[in-house]
Design an enzyme around this catalytic site. Sequence first.
Site, PDB file in Angstrom:
ATOM      1  N   ASP A  25       0.704  -1.145  -0.143  1.00  0.00           N
ATOM      2  CA  ASP A  25       0.090  -0.025   0.152  1.00  0.00           C
ATOM      3  C   ASP A  25       0.849   1.328  -0.183  1.00  0.00           C
ATOM      4  O   ASP A  25       1.809   1.623   0.855  1.00  0.00           O
ATOM      5  CB  ASP A  25      -0.850  -0.021   1.115  1.00  0.00           C
ATOM      6  CG  ASP A  25      -1.886   1.085   1.415  1.00  0.00           C
ATOM      7  OD1 ASP A  25      -2.098   1.626   0.297  1.00  0.00           O
ATOM      8  OD2 ASP A  25      -2.770   1.204   2.281  1.00  0.00           O
ATOM      9  N   ASP A 120      -3.482   2.298  -5.719  1.00  0.00           N
ATOM     10  CA  ASP A 120      -2.174   2.346  -5.070  1.00  0.00           C
ATOM     11  C   ASP A 120      -1.918   1.331  -3.952  1.00  0.00           C
ATOM     12  O   ASP A 120      -1.313   1.379  -3.097  1.00  0.00           O
ATOM     13  CB  ASP A 120      -2.412   3.812  -4.284  1.00  0.00           C
ATOM     14  CG  ASP A 120      -3.496   3.708  -3.026  1.00  0.00           C
ATOM     15  OD1 ASP A 120      -4.379   3.046  -3.345  1.00  0.00           O
ATOM     16  OD2 ASP A 120      -3.271   4.578  -2.193  1.00  0.00           O
ATOM     17  N   GLU A 121      -2.782   0.054  -4.144  1.00  0.00           N
ATOM     18  CA  GLU A 121      -2.517  -0.941  -3.149  1.00  0.00           C
ATOM     19  C   GLU A 121      -2.844  -2.259  -4.085  1.00  0.00           C
ATOM     20  O   GLU A 121      -3.594  -2.484  -5.197  1.00  0.00           O
ATOM     21  CB  GLU A 121      -3.350  -1.149  -2.009  1.00  0.00           C
ATOM     22  CG  GLU A 121      -4.834  -0.660  -2.480  1.00  0.00           C
ATOM     23  CD  GLU A 121      -5.546  -0.575  -1.038  1.00  0.00           C
ATOM     24  OE1 GLU A 121      -5.258  -1.577  -0.116  1.00  0.00           O
ATOM     25  OE2 GLU A 121      -6.433   0.231  -1.096  1.00  0.00           O
TER      26      GLU A 121
END
Length: 421
Positions: A25, A120-121
């Site tokens: 993350d 984003d993860e």
Amino acid sequence: MKYSLRALLRPKASINMLKTILHIDYDSFFASVEQQANPFLRGKPIGVTGSSLSRGVVCAASREAKKFGVKTGMPLFEAKKICPDIIPVKGDGSKYSYIQKKTLEIFTKYTDTIEPFSIDESFLDVTQTLPFFDNALSLSKSIKENLRAEFGDYITCSIGISFNKLLAKLASDINKPDGVCLIDESNLQEILITRKLTDFCGIGRRIEARLNAIGVHTVAGLQEAPFEILYQEFGIAEANFLKDLSFGKGNLNVNPLCYKREKPKSIGHQHTLSTNTSNPITIKQNIHRLCEMASKRLRTYSMVGKTIHLSIRSSNREWFGKHSTLLYPTNSEQDIYEVCCDILESMKWKKSTRLVGVSISNLQEENSLTLNLFADHTKSQTILKTKDLINNTFGDFTMVTADTIKADRTKGKISSFLRYL
């Protein structure tokens, strides 16, 4: 982006301690990317916004802004009250998409079982490749070094390691920012009972409130809660989910099929105007700009649509909307814009306007159609494809329709992303 509880867990799941799952993350992703791209912003409180620097909400806050209490989704005017020095920065989706694409390429050095969870993860199943890296901590360190070498020092990530996706995601939040956390048999129960209910993916504020109402305020309380009480409040499926969650149980595999992007069911853009206006020319200019952006995305997916929806928000924050369905689907910005103008005229719109939005639904594959082969249609498609090629090469809004030149500059693609300036 959050998935439902069912997206992460299944009822009566068990802990599979033979697997090694990573949840990676990025920290303050949008803000960190902007700080990496612009040295002037480094070390300063910034708030990434939409297309307006004076209105709207904070889409992401930097670490420096978070220290003042600035949070995602906070109206910009409220953020300025608690953090007067905050610097609004327009978000740039092209940078974030570039980072995600390159990140996924880096992950393939470690495993081919990759599941993007949001921009984003991602989840990685490294069970098979772990022997090449001694242990999960060494592997995580290697991933961090690769990302830092590719993007720079300001874009950091936190990594959670455990037996399943639930625990890996929980672990990635524990040592933020730029941390690593391993949850295994030795610390599982200790970590579980020290977490808040809302720390778990699947327990939001509403579920927390319902748990509180039946006397459950902690994870330990959820572990000890009689199943009958949970069943009466949530039903059999949700009661099983919550009970399993409290013990860290979950055995859903990392799904690499998520790597393939699904076709959208609708495409649209909306924009908060730089200033409220009743000028019909200004309103139409901005609607036309949104039609350009939406039609380009349709062509990117090789799709066409039949239903065009125009939405407008007045200066007193009232929403108005209307749609129209065409006889034949299209991905032409001019077709979409003409429909929007007809809708606007039918609404007899004269109010002061704060926001406009355009969306296209009822989508289908372009190649599934019997295409119109008349000369005018062929010519217009050639022009649009040439325009797309120019804008993809030199950046969005390099080539635009003349009457959108004075429209607000909405979010668009830049031609390149520079790691260092």
